[in-house]
Each structure stands twice: as structure tokens, then as C-alpha cells.
Design an enzyme around this catalytic site. Structure first.
Site, short mmCIF file in Angstrom:
data_model
loop_
_atom_site.label_atom_id
_atom_site.label_comp_id
_atom_site.label_asym_id
_atom_site.label_seq_id
_atom_site.Cartn_x
_atom_site.Cartn_y
_atom_site.Cartn_z
N GLN A 218 6.81 -9.55 -3.95
CA GLN A 218 5.66 -10.14 -4.64
C GLN A 218 4.89 -9.04 -5.36
O GLN A 218 4.62 -7.99 -4.77
CB GLN A 218 4.76 -10.81 -3.60
CG GLN A 218 3.70 -11.68 -4.20
CD GLN A 218 2.84 -12.33 -3.13
OE1 GLN A 218 2.27 -11.64 -2.30
NE2 GLN A 218 2.74 -13.64 -3.17
N TYR B 122 -6.89 -13.95 -6.10
CA TYR B 122 -6.67 -12.64 -6.70
C TYR B 122 -6.71 -12.76 -8.23
O TYR B 122 -6.93 -13.85 -8.76
CB TYR B 122 -5.35 -12.03 -6.19
CG TYR B 122 -5.41 -11.73 -4.70
CD1 TYR B 122 -6.31 -10.78 -4.22
CD2 TYR B 122 -4.63 -12.41 -3.78
CE1 TYR B 122 -6.40 -10.51 -2.85
CE2 TYR B 122 -4.72 -12.15 -2.42
CZ TYR B 122 -5.61 -11.20 -1.96
OH TYR B 122 -5.71 -10.94 -0.62
N CYS C 232 -0.48 -10.10 17.15
CA CYS C 232 -0.22 -11.53 17.27
C CYS C 232 -0.45 -11.91 18.72
O CYS C 232 -0.01 -11.21 19.63
CB CYS C 232 1.23 -11.81 16.87
SG CYS C 232 1.77 -13.50 17.13
C1 FMN Z 1 -1.42 -11.49 7.96
C2 FMN Z 1 -1.22 -12.24 6.69
C3 FMN Z 1 -0.97 -11.56 5.51
C4 FMN Z 1 -0.75 -12.28 4.32
N1 FMN Z 1 -0.39 -11.61 3.18
C5 FMN Z 1 -0.03 -12.30 2.08
C6 FMN Z 1 0.50 -11.64 0.94
O1 FMN Z 1 0.68 -10.42 0.92
N2 FMN Z 1 0.83 -12.41 -0.13
C7 FMN Z 1 0.70 -13.78 -0.12
O2 FMN Z 1 1.02 -14.43 -1.10
N3 FMN Z 1 0.21 -14.41 0.95
C8 FMN Z 1 -0.13 -13.72 2.06
N4 FMN Z 1 -0.54 -14.39 3.17
C9 FMN Z 1 -0.53 -15.86 3.16
C10 FMN Z 1 0.86 -16.37 3.59
O3 FMN Z 1 1.86 -16.03 2.69
C11 FMN Z 1 0.84 -17.90 3.72
O4 FMN Z 1 0.55 -18.44 2.45
C12 FMN Z 1 -0.17 -18.37 4.77
O5 FMN Z 1 -0.13 -17.55 5.91
C13 FMN Z 1 0.07 -19.81 5.20
O6 FMN Z 1 1.39 -19.98 5.65
P1 FMN Z 1 1.83 -19.96 7.23
O7 FMN Z 1 1.04 -21.02 7.90
O8 FMN Z 1 3.30 -20.23 7.21
O9 FMN Z 1 1.48 -18.62 7.75
C14 FMN Z 1 -0.81 -13.69 4.33
C15 FMN Z 1 -1.08 -14.35 5.53
C16 FMN Z 1 -1.28 -13.66 6.69
C17 FMN Z 1 -1.54 -14.39 7.96
#
Ligand code: FMN
Ligand code: FAD
Length: 618
Positions: A80, A150, A337
Site C-alpha cells: 500500500q 489520509y 494483541c
Molecule cells: C494496528 C492496525 C494498523 C492498521 N494499519 C493500516 C494501514 O497501514 N493501512 C490501511 O489501509 N489500514 C490499516 N488499518 C485498518 C485495517 O486495514 C482494516 O481496515 C481495519 O482493521 C478493519 O478490518 P479488520 O476488522 O479485519 O481488522 C490498520 C488497523 C489496525 C488495527
């Protein structure tokens, strides 16, 4: 696996052994593709000192290493590319952050530097340069980060973009920056290289993006050459929609993704609280999305895809959306975690077989005891676990009673299934004394006897009107019309929410200036919103002074006294350790350890971590 900032990047942007191992393990766990975390396309575009970077050729070496490792493990390496815009503190980049307009980041605040046309063109080129580097490094898909408040999202949204020129004004104008970035990237990577765009299709703020406007935006971006969309949500004012806490529904963005899929003719990925392979399967089978992203799910259990594929569902350690990962990033600058103590320290936490299997007695069947038993048994030790109650889970069982925290039960189920799998000899309804320990003659004893609620020493504390969170959540059918909760920490807020949702009139009394101070920020925001919705009265800077048979006397810090009537006074002022065995065991000369709340009442996260540490070192 969607982009997930690992916080394992060095301050100069280089990858450490830990970074590589973190991604290797996740690739080995079987996801089709890993989209590596947001990589800054410009020095001023990083969001934190730990952010990954791609703004210089010197980063290509490390990027190539990790791309190769992901590919070797059988997953498609993707990356990304990102610019934080206004969402970075001055101190990180040593200058005012760039933004489309004069509006500052609602979370960070502080002045911003609205971009002029020259500045815009420079950033568009930086995205192109970054994309070229990604191709050189061996990645097979590039994702442009257009979500989460962003820079690109800031331009797309009427919430953050109030420009009057061609980069603002209306949907088409606000999309121009993203269009030109996609155009530039497409030119630089060629027509056939897969290109994704991550969008916060809904922002939940005034003038913010809705699914309908996002569809219009995406139609324009498809024309510029995107091949796939990742549907997310939320921005810098609504982080609860970026990392949805356990208070929100699983798969809560799928409806938005399905609408986009129906309107757009390229594959759609969806993200957001998809923590269960069955839910993922349904999304695909019902045609609501073409690909499913699991973020925190793979932090919690990197092997989730493989386990699901081979039908080992009971072995999956499900993410409970407690957002410990977010909290540890912001408060400690490293990732942790609750359910997976190995996250971010995978090598040092590796579970290796023991050379000398020993007879280990674990006392207490809470999360600490269950996890130490699991890890020690996995290593080949002979483990027996003793619990004085008829059920395992300890306080976590109580924690999982309230309607918003039911998923915590999955952690207990996981731990129990694992101790069964590794043949831990489990004894329930046994209140262990020093005699029980002598009778069992163990080589090692681990005390995990937990904690019990503290009751303040005030007049009336022994009256029947007084109870604790355990009694509220333990399944008894209380007929409580009014309750006074003493202590507005996490437990107090959860009790207040639970009772108020059942129609009870609730007051929280907290001696600090705010409630939920120790809670993870997103979860706190959600719970406070729900408390307000349910008309819970919150009295801060107030202390309990006395309890009578029909209410509580409270003293405000300015000396004013007030009486609050209640059917129950629920005491949630913290816990004290239960541990009268450790010293006795030590006196017997037996090797002994103590873990979790019985050392100091804290959290399930600490208990599980300490269980893993002792389990792997015995
Ligand atoms: C610790 C952490 C770091 C994240 N870093 C990014 C990132 O670098 N780029 C991004 O698009 N989303 C980032 N996200 C968001 C995740 O990609 C995702 O959209 C969000 O966690 C919801 O999905 P999930 O419920 O499967 O975790 C981050 C989320 C978490 C928890
Ligand atoms: C309502 C509520 C919500 C919570 N929410 C969260 C949360 O969201 N996140 C979080 O991280 N933490 C949360 N906690 C705290 C968390 O549950 C505890 O910190 C954690 O359970 C401590 O684990 P433990 O294994 O050390 O002890 P415990 O969970 O207290 O387990 C100790 C066990 O030992 C048994 N035992 C004690 N003495 C003996 C004996 N002599 N013989 C045999 N058995 C014995 C007890 O019966 C008990 O089952 C919550 C707690 C409550 C009450």
C-alpha cells in the site's frame, strides 16, 4: 490481509528481522494475498516515526526481501502506498502537515499547510515514483491508500476539502487529485499491473462521503485504471469506523460493499470486523464482495486461513475486536494483541518442545491459568489444571456476559479446546489448598488464582444493597430499577451500559475527572456514546462517603454532599489479588510461579501474556 501498520519498522524506515518474520508468518498462514502496510511516498507524508516508507530508492532493498519472503510462503505480495496529509503531528515531520484546505485534523489539531498546485503535482509524482519502486521490489499488486482520513481521502471528502479551485468544489473536483494519482501510477506501472484503491466509502461526518457519493468517485477512478477496490470506512474524526470495536456488528461494511459491487464493474474487496471464516464464506457465496480482507483476524491468528481450509475451526484464535492492537500502538509505540501474546515478538515467543517433560500443576482456570496450561502442554509437559468453580474462564466468563462483549467467549472456547487437545488433566470444583498441592506432588506449581472485587471501607459497605459486577453479570435475575455504580473505569461503564440497556436508571460516580480513562480510545468513545444514549448520569470528581439501606451518599471534590437513591449500589472500584498459596508452596521448596491478576489485578491481556511466558520457559 489488508494493510496493517506493524509498528515493527525502525525509525529510519528500515525493516528489522522482526518485520520480516511478522510478514513471513502471516504469509505462511495461507492468505491469498498480503497487502503490506501503508508505505509513505514522501518524507512529509508519514503518519508516525514507525511508519514504513517507500519515498527513496534506498528502501527497495528491504522491500524486495519481504516481497520475496511473502511470495516464497505462497501468498501474493502487495503493497500500500500512502500520504498522511494532515493526519500527522508537527513533531514527526518537523513542519506543518499538508492538507487540501485550512481545516486541521480533528484528532491531532494544529495548523496545516494547504497545498498549492505545485505541491499537488509534486505529490502526484511522488506516488508514481513510489509505485515504480514497488514494482522493482517485486510486489505484484499496488494499493493506493485513499481511505481513513489520509491525504487522498481528505481531498475526496467535503468534510475536509473546501477548496474553490479545480481540486475542490464538487465530487468531480474533489476526485481530481485521486484521479491524477491513479493516472500517474498507471502510466508508471504499465497497463497490466494490478492496481487497487482503498476507500472509506462512508465517513459518518457532516459533508463526508456516503456509499452513493463513493460510487460516483469510484466510477471516475475505474476510468483512470484501477482494477480492484477495497471498501473500508471512517476518517480522522470517526476512527470507530476504521477499526470497529467489539461494540459494532461483525462484517459491518458488507452492505456498503455490496452496493458498490452492484454499481461498479471491477472486483470488490471488503474489510471490517470479518473475523470468522464462516462469515467470510457467506459474503463470497452471497455475492456481496469478490474478496474478503481480514486484518486484526490475522494479527490474532496468522494461521486462520490454513486452519479454516483444513476444517480446524476450533483451533482458530478469533480476534475479539478489543483494539488492544490500536491501544498499544498509540500508548506504547509497539503492537500487542490480547488474544495473541506472540504478536510483534514472534521469534522470542516461539513454542519449542521441552527437553525434560515435567509434572506441572496449574491452580486457577481463568485466562492466565488456561494459557499457561495450553503452552506448557504443547511443549510436552504433563499438566493438570485445577479450578474451584464448575466452569472455566475465570473473570473472563463474567466479562463476556454483557451483550456487547459476547465475542470474548470465543477466547475462552479457544483456550478450553486447546487444553483438551493437548491433554491437560482438568479438575473443576476443586478448591486447591496446600494439602491438595502436597497430595499431587508436582515438579512445578503455577498459581493463577486471580483477583476479587475491592470493597471500599465506608459505613454501610456490608449492607445487602451493595453488590459487585460479578453479581450483576453472573446470571441472577435482578429486578433493579435504579442503580448507583461506584467507579467509572471499564468495568463500571460496562455494568452501567448493561443495566441501562435493560431499562434501569443508572448513575455512575467517579472520583477522577473522566470515566473510562484506562480504556482503549475507540472503545471508550463508543461506550460513552451508548451511555449518553441510554441517559446514564455521570458524576465525576465525586467520592462515595457512606451507604444507607436505600442509596449512596456522595461527596463532590468541592465539599458538596448529595444522596442518590438506588435499589443497588454496584461497587466497581478495582480488584485485589487472591493469592495465599504462593508463599506456602515456596516454603515447601517446590518450584513455583505466579501469573495474572493474583500478582496484581490488571487485565486478561496481562494474564494471557504471563501465562505464555511462564509456559514457554518452564
Ligand atoms: C494496528 C492496525 C494498523 C492498521 N494499519 C493500516 C494501514 O497501514 N493501512 C490501511 O489501509 N489500514 C490499516 N488499518 C485498518 C485495517 O486495514 C482494516 O481496515 C481495519 O482493521 C478493519 O478490518 P479488520 O476488522 O479485519 O481488522 C490498520 C488497523 C489496525 C488495527
Ligand atoms: C466485568 C469484567 C469485564 C472485564 N473486561 C475485560 C476486558 O475487556 N479486557 C481485559 O483484558 N480484561 C477484562 N477484565 C479483567 C480480566 O477478566 C481479568 O484481568 C482476568 O480474567 C485475570 O485472569 P486470571 O487468570 O489472572 O484470573 P481470573 O480470571 O480471576 O481467574 C482466576 C481463577 O482462579 C480460580 N481460583 C481461585 N482460587 C482458587 C483455588 N484456591 N483453587 C482453584 N481455583 C481457584 C477462580 O475461581 C478463577 O476462576 C474484566 C473483568 C470483569 C470482571
Amino acid at each position: 490481509m489488508p494493510g496493517l501498520a506493524s509498528f515493527l519498522i525502525e525509525n529510519d524506515g528500515s525493516y528489522s528481522e522482526k518485520t520480516i518474520e511478522h510478514y513471513r508468518l502471516r504469509a505462511a498462514g495461507g492468505p491469498a494475498m498480503i497487502i503490506m502496510e501503508a508505505h509513505g511516498v514522501a518524507p512529509e507524508g508519514i503518519g508516525s516515526n514507525h511508519q514504513a516508507r517507500i519515498y527513496d530508492d534506498r528502501f527497495i532493498k528491504d522491500l524486495s526481501k519481504v516481497a520475496a519472503v511473502i511470495k516464497r510462503e505462497g501468498s501474493v505480495p502487495a503493497i500500500q502506498i500512502h500520504h498522511a496529509g494532515r493526519q500527522v503531528p508537527f513533531r514527526v515531520i518537523n513542519r506543518k502537515p499538508f492538507a487540501p484546505s485550512i481545516l486541521p485534523c480533528p484528532a491531532i489539531k494544529g495548523d496545516v499547510d494547504p497545498l498549492d498546485i505545485k505541491g499537488i503535482k509534486k505529490i502526484i509524482k511522488q506516488f508514481g515514483d513510489a509505485a515504480e519502486r514497488a514494482v522493482k521490489a517485486g510486489f505484484e499488486l499496488i494499493e493506493v491508500h485513499g481511505a481513513h482520513g489520509y491525504l487522498i481521502n481528505q481531498f475526496l471528502s467535503g468534510f475536509s476539502n473546501i477548496r474553490g479551485d479545480e481540486y475542490g468544489r464538487n465530487t468531480a473536483g474533489r476526485t481530481r487529485f485521486a484521479r491524477e494519482i491513479i493516472g500517474e501510477v498507471r502510466n508508471r506501472i504499465g497497463p497490466d499491473f494490478p492496481l487497487s484503491f482503498k476507500i472509506s466509502a462512508q465517513e459518518f461526518v457532516p459533508n463526508g462521503l456516503t456509499t452513493e457519493e463513493s460510487i460516483e468517485i469510484l466510477k471516475l477512478l475505474v476510468k483512470e485504471g484501477i482494477d480492484v477496490v477495497q471498501v473500508s470506512a471512517g476518517n480522522d474524526a470517526t476512527p470507530e469506523w476504521i477499526c470497529q470495536p467489539m461494540f459494532m456488528k461483525q462484517a459491518c461494511l458488507v452492505d456498503s460493499a455490496a452496493k458498490i459491487k452492484a454499481a461498479i464493474d471491477i472486483p470488490i474487496m471488503v474489510v471490517g470486523r470479518i473475523n470468522d471464516p464462516f462469515i467470510a464464506d457467506d459474503i463470497i457465496n452471497e455475492g456481496k464482495a469478490d474478496l474478503v480482507c481480514m486484518g486484526r483476524g490475522l494479527l490474532a491468528d496468522p494461521e486462520l486461513p490454513k486452519k479454516a481450509q483444513s476444517g480446524r475451526f476450533e483451533d482458530i484464535r478469533i480476534c475479539i475486536a478489543c483494539n488492544t492492537c490500536m491501544q498499544s500502538i498509540f500508548r506504547k509505540g509497539r503492537i500487542e494483541c490480547l488474544v495473541n501474546p506472540s504478536l510483534g515478538r514472534e521469534k522470542e515467543m516461539e513454542i519449542l518442545p521441552s527437553d525434560h517433560p515435567r509434572k506441572i500443576m496449574v491452580i486457577g482456570g481463568g485466562p492466565g491459568g488456561l494459557n499457561v496450561a495450553r503452552v506448557a502442554a504443547m511443549r510436552g509437559h504433563h499438566v493438570s489444571l485445577f479450578e474451584k468453580h464448575s466452569t472455566l474462564g475465570g473473570q473472563l466468563l463474567i466479562a463476556s456476559v454483557s451483550s456487547h462483549k459476547k465475542e470474548m467467549q470465543s477466547l475462552i472456547n479457544f483456550l478450553i479446546s486447546q487444553i483438551n487437545k493437548y491433554n491437560v488433566d482438568c479438575h473443576i470444583n476443586v478448591n486447591v489448598t496446600i494439602e491438595t498441592i502436597k497430595d499431587n506432588n508436582p515438579d512445578v506449581v503455577v498459581i493463577a488464582t486471580g483477583s476479587t472485587p475491592s470493597i471500599p471501607e465506608v459505613t454501610g459497605a456490608e449492607m445487602p444493597i451493595v453488590c459487585t459486577a460479578l453479581e450483576i453479570f453472573n446470571g441472577k435475575k435482578w429486578d433493579i430499577k435504579t442503580a448507583v455504580i461506584i467507579g467509572g473505569g471499564a468495568t463500571g461503564c460496562e455494568v452501567a451500559l448493561d443495566l441501562s440497556e435493560k431499562g434501569c436508571n443508572v448513575t455512575i460516580v467517579e472520583q477522577l475527572s473522566k470515566v473510562g480513562i484506562q480504556m482503549e480510545a475507540i472503545t471508550r468513545k463508543m461506550i460513552k456514546k451508548l451511555l449518553t444514549k441510554n441517559n446514564v448520569r455521570i458524576l465525576t470528581e465525586c467520592r462515595l462517603s457512606k451507604i444507607s439501606e436505600d442509596g449512596a451518599f456522595i461527596e463532590h471534590k468541592d465539599g458538596k454532599e448529595l444522596f442518590i437513591k438506588g435499589d443497588k449500589i454496584v461497587i466497581t472500584v478495582g480488584n485485589r489479588p487472591v493469592n495465599d498459596l504462593y508463599d506456602q508452596v515456596k516454603k515447601l521448596g517446590i518450584e513455583a510461579y505466579q501469573i495474572g491478576d493474583c500478582v496484581e489485578a490488571r487485565s486478561a491481556k496481562d494474564a494471557i501474556y504471563e501465562g505464555a511466558m511462564i509456559g514457554k520457559s518452564i
